[in-house]
Every structure is written in structure tokens, then in C-alpha cells.
Design an enzyme around this catalytic site. Structure first.
Site, PDB file in Angstrom:
ATOM      1  N   GLU A 228      -0.085 -30.595 -21.612  1.00  0.00           N
ATOM      2  CA  GLU A 228      -0.541 -30.906 -22.979  1.00  0.00           C
ATOM      3  C   GLU A 228       0.522 -31.817 -23.586  1.00  0.00           C
ATOM      4  O   GLU A 228       1.565 -31.359 -24.028  1.00  0.00           O
ATOM      5  CB  GLU A 228      -0.672 -29.610 -23.792  1.00  0.00           C
ATOM      6  CG  GLU A 228      -1.665 -28.604 -23.237  1.00  0.00           C
ATOM      7  CD  GLU A 228      -3.110 -28.998 -23.473  1.00  0.00           C
ATOM      8  OE1 GLU A 228      -3.360 -29.985 -24.196  1.00  0.00           O
ATOM      9  OE2 GLU A 228      -3.991 -28.324 -22.926  1.00  0.00           O
ATOM     10  N   CYS A 262       0.944 -32.954 -32.362  1.00  0.00           N
ATOM     11  CA  CYS A 262       0.394 -33.835 -31.320  1.00  0.00           C
ATOM     12  C   CYS A 262      -0.937 -34.414 -31.755  1.00  0.00           C
ATOM     13  O   CYS A 262      -1.278 -35.525 -31.370  1.00  0.00           O
ATOM     14  CB  CYS A 262       0.247 -33.068 -30.017  1.00  0.00           C
ATOM     15  SG  CYS A 262      -0.644 -31.522 -30.201  1.00  0.00           S
TER      16      CYS A 262
HETATM   17  P1  NAP Z   1       9.986 -32.517 -24.885  1.00  0.00           P
HETATM   18  O1  NAP Z   1      11.313 -33.119 -25.069  1.00  0.00           O
HETATM   19  O2  NAP Z   1       9.203 -32.889 -23.695  1.00  0.00           O
HETATM   20  O3  NAP Z   1      10.219 -30.922 -24.930  1.00  0.00           O
HETATM   21  C1  NAP Z   1       9.174 -30.014 -24.676  1.00  0.00           C
HETATM   22  C2  NAP Z   1       9.710 -28.896 -23.792  1.00  0.00           C
HETATM   23  O4  NAP Z   1      10.010 -29.426 -22.497  1.00  0.00           O
HETATM   24  C3  NAP Z   1      11.005 -28.281 -24.295  1.00  0.00           C
HETATM   25  O5  NAP Z   1      11.016 -26.912 -23.974  1.00  0.00           O
HETATM   26  C4  NAP Z   1      12.066 -29.036 -23.500  1.00  0.00           C
HETATM   27  O6  NAP Z   1      13.271 -28.329 -23.369  1.00  0.00           O
HETATM   28  C5  NAP Z   1      11.372 -29.157 -22.168  1.00  0.00           C
HETATM   29  N1  NAP Z   1      11.832 -30.245 -21.310  1.00  0.00           N
HETATM   30  C6  NAP Z   1      12.228 -31.480 -21.664  1.00  0.00           C
HETATM   31  N2  NAP Z   1      12.492 -32.219 -20.571  1.00  0.00           N
HETATM   32  C7  NAP Z   1      12.255 -31.439 -19.502  1.00  0.00           C
HETATM   33  C8  NAP Z   1      12.338 -31.630 -18.094  1.00  0.00           C
HETATM   34  N3  NAP Z   1      12.720 -32.784 -17.557  1.00  0.00           N
HETATM   35  N4  NAP Z   1      12.021 -30.594 -17.290  1.00  0.00           N
HETATM   36  C9  NAP Z   1      11.629 -29.417 -17.805  1.00  0.00           C
HETATM   37  N5  NAP Z   1      11.531 -29.172 -19.129  1.00  0.00           N
HETATM   38  C10 NAP Z   1      11.827 -30.179 -19.968  1.00  0.00           C
HETATM   39  O7  NAP Z   1       9.040 -32.770 -26.098  1.00  0.00           O
HETATM   40  P2  NAP Z   1       9.414 -33.027 -27.610  1.00  0.00           P
HETATM   41  O8  NAP Z   1       9.704 -34.454 -27.740  1.00  0.00           O
HETATM   42  O9  NAP Z   1      10.419 -32.061 -28.097  1.00  0.00           O
HETATM   43  O10 NAP Z   1       7.999 -32.636 -28.260  1.00  0.00           O
HETATM   44  C11 NAP Z   1       7.175 -33.525 -28.824  1.00  0.00           C
HETATM   45  C12 NAP Z   1       6.121 -34.034 -27.874  1.00  0.00           C
HETATM   46  O11 NAP Z   1       5.253 -32.976 -27.490  1.00  0.00           O
HETATM   47  C13 NAP Z   1       5.239 -35.042 -28.559  1.00  0.00           C
HETATM   48  O12 NAP Z   1       4.917 -36.085 -27.696  1.00  0.00           O
HETATM   49  C14 NAP Z   1       4.003 -34.230 -28.898  1.00  0.00           C
HETATM   50  O13 NAP Z   1       2.850 -34.992 -29.128  1.00  0.00           O
HETATM   51  C15 NAP Z   1       3.903 -33.351 -27.702  1.00  0.00           C
HETATM   52  N6  NAP Z   1       3.064 -32.193 -27.989  1.00  0.00           N
HETATM   53  C16 NAP Z   1       1.850 -32.092 -27.364  1.00  0.00           C
HETATM   54  C17 NAP Z   1       1.005 -31.036 -27.663  1.00  0.00           C
HETATM   55  C18 NAP Z   1      -0.351 -30.891 -27.002  1.00  0.00           C
HETATM   56  O14 NAP Z   1      -0.935 -29.825 -27.082  1.00  0.00           O
HETATM   57  N7  NAP Z   1      -0.887 -31.904 -26.358  1.00  0.00           N
HETATM   58  C19 NAP Z   1       1.401 -30.081 -28.591  1.00  0.00           C
HETATM   59  C20 NAP Z   1       2.637 -30.224 -29.200  1.00  0.00           C
HETATM   60  C21 NAP Z   1       3.470 -31.280 -28.878  1.00  0.00           C
HETATM   61  P3  NAP Z   1      14.535 -28.683 -24.301  1.00  0.00           P
HETATM   62  O15 NAP Z   1      14.147 -28.389 -25.693  1.00  0.00           O
HETATM   63  O16 NAP Z   1      15.582 -27.756 -23.781  1.00  0.00           O
HETATM   64  O17 NAP Z   1      14.851 -30.134 -24.071  1.00  0.00           O
END
Ligand code: NAP
Length: 468
Positions: A228, A262
Site C-alpha cells: 500500500e 496517501c
Molecule cells: P517509509 O519511509 O516507506 O516508511 C514506512 C515504513 O517502512 C516505516 O515503518 C519505515 O521504517 C519502513 N521502512 C522504510 N524503508 C524500509 C526498508 N528499506 N525496508 C524495510 N522497511 C522500511 O514511508 P513514509 O515516507 O514514512 O510514509 C509516507 C508514504 O507512505 C507516502 O508515500 C504515503 O502515501 C504512503 N502511504 C500509503 C498508504 C496506502 O495505504 N497506500 C497509507 C499511508 C501512507 P522507519 O520509520 O524505521 O524508517
């Protein structure tokens, strides 16, 4: 990343948490796998329902305390956190009530004696984001625990107090040890878990980069993943859309959770030059009037974004948009007060060759387009790599239903911004990921749809009546 609460409204570090040691991580996995094998996969659906309903009840009875944790962890407005917790509790209740029906064996029509059963897979790893720290967990825990799977959860590093509180809710609701485990784990440890045979599937909500990395790792081990990811939802406003209600929906759609959703309305596309200007003026007035303040104060209309990095990224996007020819018709600057506050911002003249045209604006920044025809609106709506949600505003509902099918997205709402309800399948296409959460589809992602076909004793092999 270090697990800590850095209050985005005050810029002070309020709590630090240790990352798990490797032995503790592997022990948590072993406990979860044993709990799956010996307890949860064998439990009655009514036992799972009781735990789920109890967590929902605890969420409601402790709602103000839990909401305040989200405010401190990631800066959400207290009023928005209350709404999020109500939705999270409703999701858990939905699966508690509907689990029996959703998991019931289904006879195969036209083949006597054949039944498809819905069985759990095992330990599922969930990697979750900070923006809705309770709702995102409910979206996974509701369906997966009801299906009989157990969960290892790696929550975002900036919402540790919410993460710990959720695990505590499950414990106090009577979930046996290992059913729901919060892990303050590193990215490397996540990779190690994915590689381990005891983990049977992985789901990630977050950015494209994290999604690709986790899904690639899972694919190498032939494990299923659900992703997601981000979105850049368009809101198409047709020429017959009522003005006031549409503006109210656009403001709510863009500003919910300080724009960090999102499925926020990230691009508004209005058909008709004169009406376009009218809507733009109204959006400038409405967003420009929002008052920043303490997110705990129910009167505050604009909170901080989640972190200094989130603020810097948004300011950089605004700068790059301007450099490529966009006009900043509202806001565009950091607010001069403690905390990571950004002025609500509206960008116009974001042309096709502007880098922001196809980027996600994850904060209170709206890209506003005025076009002459519905065809142009549709072209802009579909021009981005994302395909999560979308919305159409019009008085002609029959036409909207046809147009909805032409938008490349996993969800389209008519006369409402994209949002979420327990019964509605949630998810996207293209770079927004794959798979669905919530509703009936959500409980079907990590299950074994097992066929059992029973023929009468003494049946001949490959009988003519069953050829093929
Ligand atoms: P993110 O950096 O990808 O973080 C999300 C989760 O993934 C966190 O727990 C993060 O841990 C972990 N993570 C990051 N890099 C990783 C890797 N290489 N391997 C494993 N885990 C990893 O996302 P964000 O920027 O904080 O969140 C915003 C994004 O999420 C936006 O693009 C938003 O649109 C999207 N989103 C999508 C939905 C949906 O349902 N489609 C809902 C909400 C948000 P850490 O915090 O420890 O880095």
C-alpha cells in the site's frame, strides 16, 4: 532509524526506545511461530472475535490518552486522532462481527462435494507508516488476526509510543503471547525476518522505495507481499458540481491529517475557465484562513507536519515547482513559530514538464489545474505514476459512474474525497502498489484458499461426468 518521540509541535525529544537485539528479534519470531502453530491457528473464530472486540472496546474507553500519544509522536491534531481511533475501533469490530461469515467454507458451484476453505498461512510481517498510527494497524490486524494468522509488526520509528500502546491493548484484551508482537526493529532486521522460513508473508504500507525493497526480498523467497504505497489523488470537478459543498470536500480532502494521507486530494482539476478561477479563489480563501496552533487544542485548524525532514522535503518540492514555472498563489513558506509548521500552499501552472506534476505532495500543498474539457481533466488525472484513490464531483451521477471507470486508480469516490470504511476494499494500482486491505478482499490476502473435493467411496477414476 532510532525509535524516538520527537514532538513535531515543540521540536523536543520526549522519549527514546532501544532497537531490539538480534537474539530478542529471533526469540520474538520463535514465540510468534509457536503461538501460530499451537494456539491461534487452532482457535475458534469466536475466540479471535472476542479479542478483536475487546481491543476495540479498550480503544474507545482510552481514546483521549491514545489520541494524545499520536499528537506527541507525529503531530496529528488531537481532533483528527480521535476520528482515527474511532475508525480503527470500527474496523476491529467489523472483523469481529463478520469474521465467521467471511471465513466460512464455500461450496464450489457445479462440482458436487467440492468446497473451498479459507485457512491461515502463519506468521505475517507488517511494516507500517506513521501517518495514521492506529488505523494502519487496524487495517492489518483486523483481517489477519481474524483469519488465524499472527502478526509481527514493525511500526515507523517516529511513532514508538503508539506502537507500544497498541501491543499493550492486545495483551490486555487477552491475546495470547506471540499473536501480536511489536518490534522496534531495524531495516536489516526486517530483511532477516523476511528471509526466515517461519515468516509466510509480508505487507508494507509506506513509500515506493521501501515497498520495492521489501517486495523484492519477499519474492526471492517466493513469499506473497501486499503493498500500500503512495498516491497523488486527483479530484475532478465537472461543470455542474455544486460550489460550496465541493469546496468543503476539497478542503477536507486536502487538509485531513495536515495533508499527510496517501489518499489526500493532492491535485484539484476543475473543468471550465470561469469556474476554475472561482474555485481557485475559494480554495485560497479557505486554506489561507486555517489557523495554526497547539495540536492538542481542539480549536487548532493547522498542525505541524510530522518531522523536520518532511517539512524540508515539502519546501524543496515547492522550490523545484517554482523553478520549473509553477506559481505559488498561497503560502509556500515555513511558519515562524516553534514546530514543523508549513503554510497551506497552492501551486498553479504546474505543467507537464514540471517535476512536481507527477510527484506526491505529502503535506498541506495542493496542485491546482484549470482545464477546458473533461477529456483534458481525465488526461491529467491519469498522467501520474500513481493510481491509489480519485474523486469526481458532479450532479450527474450516471455520468460520474461511467467516468469513474476511466480513471486509473484502485478507488474512485463520487462527490466525496477518497476515504476509508471497514467494509470498503482499500488499495491501488501502478506505483501505488497491489493487493487490498479492509472488507472481504482484505481478509483474503494472506490465506490458503484450500480446495477439498470429496467423491463417494468406490468412485471410478476420472469419471466421464468429471472429465477435465
Ligand atoms: P517509509 O519511509 O516507506 O516508511 C514506512 C515504513 O517502512 C516505516 O515503518 C519505515 O521504517 C519502513 N521502512 C522504510 N524503508 C524500509 C526498508 N528499506 N525496508 C524495510 N522497511 C522500511 O514511508 P513514509 O515516507 O514514512 O510514509 C509516507 C508514504 O507512505 C507516502 O508515500 C504515503 O502515501 C504512503 N502511504 C500509503 C498508504 C496506502 O495505504 N497506500 C497509507 C499511508 C501512507 P522507519 O520509520 O524505521 O524508517
Amino acid at each position: 532509524m532510532a525509535y524516538r518521540t520527537l514532538n513535531p509541535a515543540t521540536e523536543t525529544v520526549e522519549a527514546n526506545f532501544e532497537t531490539l537485539s538480534d537474539p530478542a528479534l529471533m526469540n520474538a519470531l520463535d514465540v510468534a511461530a509457536a503461538a501460530y502453530r499451537n494456539v491461534w491457528s487452532r482457535s475458534a473464530v469466536s475466540t479471535r472475535s472476542a479479542v478483536m472486540a475487546k481491543v476495540a472496546e479498550l480503544m474507545r474507553s482510552e481514546i483521549e490518552h491514545l489520541a494524545a500519544l499520536a499528537v506527541r509522536d507525529m503531530g496529528k491534531l488531537f481532533t483528527h486522532a480521535i476520528g482515527e481511533l474511532q475508525l480503527a475501533a470500527a474496523i476491529l469490530d467489523y472483523y469481529a462481527q463478520e469474521g465467521e461469515r467471511l471465513l466460512a467454507p464455500k461450496p464450489v458451484e457445479g462440482y458436487e462435494g467440492a468446497t473451498v476453505h479459507t485457512l491461515p498461512l502463519g506468521v505475517i510481517l507488517a511494516v507500517e507508516p506513521w501517518n495514521f498510527p492506529y488505523y494502519q494497524i487496524a487495517r492489518v490486524a483486523g483481517p489477519q488476526l481474524m483469519a488465524g494468522n499472527v502478526l509481527l509488526v514493525k511500526h515507523a520509528s517516529n511513532v514508538p509510543q503508539c506502537a507500544a500502546a497498541i501491543e499493550d491493548l492486545f495483551r490486555r484484551a487477552g491475546a495470547p503471547a506471540g499473536i501480536y508482537t511489536n518490534l522496534f526493529a531495524s531495516t536489516d532486521q526486517v530483511a532477516r525476518l523476511i528471509d526466515d522460513d517461519q515468516v509466510r508473508g509480508v505487507t508494507l504500507t509506506g513509500s515506493e522505495g521501501a515497498g520495492a525493497s521489501v517486495a523484492e526480498r519477499a519474492a526471492r523467497k517466493l513469499k506473497k507481499s501486499v503493498l500500500e504505497l503512495g498516491g497523488s489523488d486527483p479530484m475532478i470537478v465537472l461543470e455542474d458540481a455544486p460550489v460550496d459543498a465541493t469546496i468543503a470536500n476539497a478542503v477536507a480532502g486536502r487538509m485531513n491529517n495536515t495533508g499527510q494521507s496517501c489518499v489526500a486530494t493532492k491535485r484539484m482539476i476543475v473543468v471550465g475557465r470561469a469556474r476554475g478561477q472561482l474555485f481557485l479563489d475559494a480554495m485560497i480563501a479557505a486554506l489561507g484562513a486555517l489557523q495554526p496552533g497547539d495540536p492538542m487544542d481542539p480549536a487548532t485548524q493547522l498542525g505541524p507536519v510530522s518531522s523536520e525532514k518532511a517539512l524540508a522535503d515539502l519546501l524543496s518540492q515547492i522550490d523545484r515547482a517554482k523553478a520549473a514555472g509553477a506559481q505559488v498563489v498561497l503560502g509556500g513558506r515555513r511558519i515562524d513559530r516553534p514546530g514543523f509548521y508549513l503554510e497551506p500552499t497552492i501551486l498553479t501552472e504546474v505543467d507537464e514538464d514540471n517535476p512536481i506534476y507527477s510527484e506526491e505532495l505529502f503535506g498541506p500543498v495542493l496542485a491546482f489545474h484549470i482545464v477546458d474539457t473533461e477529456e483534458e481533466a481525465l488526461k491529467i488525472a491519469n498522467a501520474v505514476r500513481f493510481g491509489l484513490g480519485s474523486a469526481i464531483f458532479t450532479a450527474d451521477l450516471a455520468h460520474a459512474a461511467e467516468l469513474a471507470l476511466q480513471i486509473e486508480s484502485g478507488m474512485t469516490f463520487v462527490n466525496h474525497p477518497t476515504w476509508s470504511a471497514p467494509q470498503l476494499p482499500f488499495g491501488g494500482i501502478k506505483a501505488s502498489g497491489y493487493g487490498r486491505e479492509l472488507g472481504e478482499l482484505g481478509i483474503g490476502e494472506f490465506v490458503n484458499r484450500k480446495l477439498v473435493a470429496v467423491s463417494p467411496a468406490g468412485s471410478p477414476p476420472f469419471g466421464a461426468e468429471r472429465a477435465g
